[in-house]
Design a protein around this motif. Structure first.
Motif, PDB file in Angstrom:
ATOM      1  N   CYS A 280       0.822  -1.218   0.000  1.00  0.00           N
ATOM      2  CA  CYS A 280       0.000   0.000   0.000  1.00  0.00           C
ATOM      3  C   CYS A 280       0.855   1.266   0.000  1.00  0.00           C
ATOM      4  O   CYS A 280       0.369   2.344  -0.374  1.00  0.00           O
ATOM      5  N   LYS A 281       2.115   1.157   0.433  1.00  0.00           N
ATOM      6  CA  LYS A 281       2.950   2.325   0.663  1.00  0.00           C
ATOM      7  C   LYS A 281       3.526   2.896  -0.633  1.00  0.00           C
ATOM      8  O   LYS A 281       3.546   2.234  -1.668  1.00  0.00           O
ATOM      9  N   LYS A 282       3.998   4.141  -0.551  1.00  0.00           N
ATOM     10  CA  LYS A 282       4.675   4.831  -1.654  1.00  0.00           C
ATOM     11  C   LYS A 282       3.840   4.838  -2.931  1.00  0.00           C
ATOM     12  O   LYS A 282       4.344   4.613  -4.040  1.00  0.00           O
ATOM     13  N   GLY A 283       2.550   5.080  -2.752  1.00  0.00           N
ATOM     14  CA  GLY A 283       1.659   5.165  -3.894  1.00  0.00           C
ATOM     15  C   GLY A 283       1.176   3.833  -4.434  1.00  0.00           C
ATOM     16  O   GLY A 283       0.400   3.793  -5.401  1.00  0.00           O
ATOM     17  N   GLY A 284       1.623   2.725  -3.799  1.00  0.00           N
ATOM     18  CA  GLY A 284       1.232   1.405  -4.279  1.00  0.00           C
ATOM     19  C   GLY A 284      -0.263   1.155  -4.219  1.00  0.00           C
ATOM     20  O   GLY A 284      -0.804   0.367  -5.001  1.00  0.00           O
ATOM     21  N   PRO A 295     -11.530  -0.177  -5.973  1.00  0.00           N
ATOM     22  CA  PRO A 295     -10.245   0.458  -5.673  1.00  0.00           C
ATOM     23  C   PRO A 295     -10.213   1.050  -4.267  1.00  0.00           C
ATOM     24  O   PRO A 295     -11.249   1.133  -3.587  1.00  0.00           O
ATOM     25  N   PHE A 296      -9.018   1.487  -3.837  1.00  0.00           N
ATOM     26  CA  PHE A 296      -8.855   2.157  -2.543  1.00  0.00           C
ATOM     27  C   PHE A 296      -8.883   3.668  -2.742  1.00  0.00           C
ATOM     28  O   PHE A 296      -8.507   4.182  -3.798  1.00  0.00           O
ATOM     29  N   LYS A 297      -9.310   4.384  -1.684  1.00  0.00           N
ATOM     30  CA  LYS A 297      -9.382   5.845  -1.736  1.00  0.00           C
ATOM     31  C   LYS A 297      -8.014   6.489  -1.529  1.00  0.00           C
ATOM     32  O   LYS A 297      -7.700   7.513  -2.118  1.00  0.00           O
TER      33      LYS A 297
END
Length: 311
Positions: A280-284, A295-297
């Motif tokens: 999820c990190k660094k724009g993942g 999708p995720f917000k």
């Protein structure tokens, strides 16, 4: 493209009693306990909603048609694909060896058993693996065989029979020979395909760490998911010479090596991998989806979802 004929182990599983886990939303859970994993990275997806010229790695020789063509509603959206008999369409899931185990490939096909009026009505479909260092990169095929047998026992008349193997050998008049085999044996623990509707064909590739101590043996669960979302049958195919990182790596092609159904409808071709919350990190988070495809917000939404372990 070539096929390798190697000795392998074929295990027929009834998913309800299998020790290997369960399929959730088309994605098989891992053999071993894992962190709370609930999201996937979608390497490739084609639902035929885009025009042919805008699509990436669309199935060769497929035809994009609107929903309700020949009376068949698209599985999802306003369009799906069709392929003609004998056309041999193939694709590369967006790129060779772009996913490594565990990963999953899948597609939907529309089956209407009322059309089972001849021995050649059916198809073979494979999801193949990549061999590093080989001349053509081909390691092994994992093939669904689905077809009719006009001279079968009464219980199989008007039904599709299904089986799975590493090789395709289906030709005219051979729909119930080496390719499909004995329906009553190959559908052990499952019903024959007697209802019309969209069926998902799922290949799930993962490491078996037990059969060869100290090595990760590539294993594939091949499942047929029915129109109501229930798993009809799962076959597990494994060859102990397929050592991940040595003799085999990731994906190669998807290919209808034989098709005897003119206008066979297909939809939602996909390749996906499981990820953990670090992805999820660094724009993942922008490249990930929930198991239901939404999708995720933002990063926080992604991490929170993963921590809850929602399935």
């Amino acid at each position: 493209m070539k096929f390798l004929q190697k000795t392998s182990v074929l295990i027929v599983l009834s998913l309800a009693t299998s020790a290997y886990g369960r399929i959730h939303d088309g994605l098989r859970r891992n053999l071993e306990p894992t962190p709370k994993v609930a999201a996937v990275f979608r390497h490739y997806f084609d639902g035929f909603e885009e025009e042919d010229e805008d699509a990436v790695d669309r199935l060769v020789n497929s035809v994009r048609v609107p929903s309700l063509t020949d009376g068949i509603p698209s599985y999802e959206g306003d369009y799906h694909g069709t392929i003609s008999a004998g056309s041999g369409p193939y694709m590369w899931f967006g790129g060779i060896n772009t996913a490594t185990p565990p990963y999953q490939t899948s597609l939907y096909v529309y089956l209407d058993p009322s059309t089972c009026d001849g021995d050649n009505k059916g198809f073979d479909f494979t999801s193949a693996t990549f061999e590093p260092g080989s001349d053509d990169g081909h390691r092994r095929d994992y093939i669904f065989h689905i077809g009719c047998d006009a001279e079968a026992d009464e219980q199989w008349v008007g039904a599709f029979a299904a089986s799975a193997s590493h090789n395709t050998n289906w030709g005219p008049g051979e729909a119930n020979s080496d390719s499909v085999g004995n329906p009553s044996e190959n559908l052990e623990g499952a019903n024959a395909i007697k209802d019309a509707g969209w069926y998902q064909l799922v290949h799930y590739f993962y490491a078996d760490k037990v059969v060869v101590p100290g090595s990760d043996v590539l294993t594939c669960d091949m499942s047929i998911i029915g129109p109501n979302g229930n798993t009809l049958v799962t076959w597990t195919l494994q060859d102990q010479s397929d050592i991940i990182g040595e003799t085999v790596e990731g994906n190669r092609y998807g290919w209808f090596t034989y098709n005897g159904i003119d206008g066979l409808a297909i939809d939602n071709i996909e390749m996906r991998s499981e990820v953990d919350k670090n992805a999820c990190k660094k724009g993942g988070w922008e490249t990930l989806i929930r198991l239901d495809g939404t999708p995720f917000k933002n990063q926080g939404d992604c991490v929170s979802y993963m921590n809850r372990g929602e399935k």
